[in-house]
Design an enzyme around this catalytic site. Sequence first.
Site, PDB file in Angstrom:
ATOM      1  N   ASN A  11      55.673  -6.241  57.720  1.00  0.00           N
ATOM      2  CA  ASN A  11      55.134  -7.534  57.313  1.00  0.00           C
ATOM      3  C   ASN A  11      55.460  -7.724  55.841  1.00  0.00           C
ATOM      4  O   ASN A  11      54.881  -7.061  54.984  1.00  0.00           O
ATOM      5  CB  ASN A  11      53.608  -7.517  57.552  1.00  0.00           C
ATOM      6  N   TRP A  12      56.401  -8.623  55.576  1.00  0.00           N
ATOM      7  CA  TRP A  12      56.861  -8.793  54.193  1.00  0.00           C
ATOM      8  C   TRP A  12      55.928  -9.669  53.360  1.00  0.00           C
ATOM      9  O   TRP A  12      56.138  -9.857  52.172  1.00  0.00           O
ATOM     10  CB  TRP A  12      58.291  -9.369  54.173  1.00  0.00           C
ATOM     11  N   LYS A  13      54.929 -10.252  54.001  1.00  0.00           N
ATOM     12  CA  LYS A  13      53.964 -11.106  53.298  1.00  0.00           C
ATOM     13  C   LYS A  13      54.695 -12.137  52.430  1.00  0.00           C
ATOM     14  O   LYS A  13      55.779 -12.573  52.808  1.00  0.00           O
ATOM     15  CB  LYS A  13      52.992 -10.243  52.491  1.00  0.00           C
ATOM     16  N   HIS A  97      46.006 -11.954  60.703  1.00  0.00           N
ATOM     17  CA  HIS A  97      46.011 -10.920  59.662  1.00  0.00           C
ATOM     18  C   HIS A  97      44.790 -11.109  58.759  1.00  0.00           C
ATOM     19  O   HIS A  97      44.374 -12.243  58.501  1.00  0.00           O
ATOM     20  CB  HIS A  97      47.304 -11.021  58.838  1.00  0.00           C
ATOM     21  N   GLU A  99      44.399 -11.038  55.703  1.00  0.00           N
ATOM     22  CA  GLU A  99      44.610 -11.908  54.526  1.00  0.00           C
ATOM     23  C   GLU A  99      44.502 -13.378  54.925  1.00  0.00           C
ATOM     24  O   GLU A  99      44.041 -14.211  54.152  1.00  0.00           O
ATOM     25  CB  GLU A  99      45.971 -11.601  53.881  1.00  0.00           C
ATOM     26  N   GLU A 169      43.890  -2.878  61.729  1.00  0.00           N
ATOM     27  CA  GLU A 169      44.128  -2.793  60.296  1.00  0.00           C
ATOM     28  C   GLU A 169      42.797  -2.800  59.550  1.00  0.00           C
ATOM     29  O   GLU A 169      42.263  -3.877  59.236  1.00  0.00           O
ATOM     30  CB  GLU A 169      44.971  -3.982  59.833  1.00  0.00           C
ATOM     31  N   GLY A 175      46.965  -2.221  51.487  1.00  0.00           N
ATOM     32  CA  GLY A 175      47.440  -2.357  50.115  1.00  0.00           C
ATOM     33  C   GLY A 175      46.673  -1.509  49.116  1.00  0.00           C
ATOM     34  O   GLY A 175      46.807  -1.686  47.908  1.00  0.00           O
ATOM     35  N   SER A 215      48.366   0.861  54.471  1.00  0.00           N
ATOM     36  CA  SER A 215      48.949   1.916  53.633  1.00  0.00           C
ATOM     37  C   SER A 215      49.750   2.951  54.430  1.00  0.00           C
ATOM     38  O   SER A 215      49.699   4.144  54.122  1.00  0.00           O
ATOM     39  CB  SER A 215      47.871   2.582  52.780  1.00  0.00           C
ATOM     40  N   GLY A 236      53.011  -3.026  55.502  1.00  0.00           N
ATOM     41  CA  GLY A 236      53.133  -4.081  54.495  1.00  0.00           C
ATOM     42  C   GLY A 236      54.023  -3.610  53.353  1.00  0.00           C
ATOM     43  O   GLY A 236      55.252  -3.599  53.468  1.00  0.00           O
ATOM     44  N   GLY A 237      53.391  -3.175  52.269  1.00  0.00           N
ATOM     45  CA  GLY A 237      54.102  -2.795  51.054  1.00  0.00           C
ATOM     46  C   GLY A 237      55.327  -1.915  51.285  1.00  0.00           C
ATOM     47  O   GLY A 237      56.403  -2.165  50.728  1.00  0.00           O
TER      48      GLY A 237
HETATM   49  P1  PGA Z   1      49.992  -2.305  53.568  1.00  0.00           P
HETATM   50  O1  PGA Z   1      49.712  -3.634  54.403  1.00  0.00           O
HETATM   51  O2  PGA Z   1      50.931  -1.462  54.368  1.00  0.00           O
HETATM   52  O3  PGA Z   1      50.618  -2.788  52.275  1.00  0.00           O
HETATM   53  O4  PGA Z   1      48.688  -1.635  53.356  1.00  0.00           O
HETATM   54  C1  PGA Z   1      49.552  -3.590  55.795  1.00  0.00           C
HETATM   55  C2  PGA Z   1      49.379  -4.975  56.338  1.00  0.00           C
HETATM   56  O5  PGA Z   1      48.746  -5.800  55.660  1.00  0.00           O
HETATM   57  O6  PGA Z   1      49.853  -5.290  57.434  1.00  0.00           O
END
Ligand code: PGA
Length: 251
Positions: A11-13, A97, A99, A169, A175, A215, A236-237
């Site tokens: 997930n590149w956000k 998600h 967020e 998640e 993050g 993470s 994500g990251g």
């Molecule tokens: P993260 O994000 O790997 O940066 O913790 C995961 C996600 O939000 O899907």
Amino acid sequence: MDNRRPLIAGNWKMFKTCSEAVETAEHLVKLVSACADVDIMIAPPFTALAQVSEVVKGTCISLGAQNLFWETEGAYTGEISPAMLVSSGCRYVIIGHSERRQYFGETDESVNRKIRSAVSSGLVPVVCVGESEKQRELKETFSVLDKQVKKGLDNFSPGDLNTLVMAYEPIWAIGTGKTASAEQAQEVHEYLRAMIEKKFGNSLAKSMRILYGGSVKPDNIAELMSMADVDGALVGGASLDPLTFSKIVQF
Ligand code: PGA
């Protein structure tokens, strides 16, 4: 086909311009071209979908979007329909998600409508659920998940959900560098699978892929993947850098 083939999703956000996204995807294609036993998905921002789709066409990488709106078309400024995603080359779409729930007012009800529209357009929904740190401390993890799954998947038949991917998640792990331990992840995944079994039957529960997210890094993926009910990861990251992501794919 075994539905529970591992799926590693990136997930590149809200990262990467079109040229950066294309460059990242091109690099990733070279690094993971030999991955025959894992499904790989990347979800760039909407603006880069069409271009990245050209890069991953015919490779083992599938394209996903990070959100969608449920209407087919209309006066909905700023929104993107399922058909638009399909026409941009998407096979997957991330829904609910944390967020989006936290910053954009996404609810279990909107998640439900989005899943329905994704499924009817042939997109594979990747539905995110998870508790906050406070909720975990208060021992509300399972009741929070109960509500998210019950409302999010309300009024579906097992047949509607046979492509659906669930992503656990925990918000406190996203993050933050604080990954859930493999045992914590397994405990929740097992719980979610039991909940699916109770609501939709054994066959869907056995075939549904449940990803862990929060993470995930090259050095913790193997242990997470060794758990019986962990079928992949939503990253994500660590998905932004092709080399790091390719190491996760090759867990
Ligand atoms: P993260 O994000 O790997 O940066 O913790 C995961 C996600 O939000 O899907």
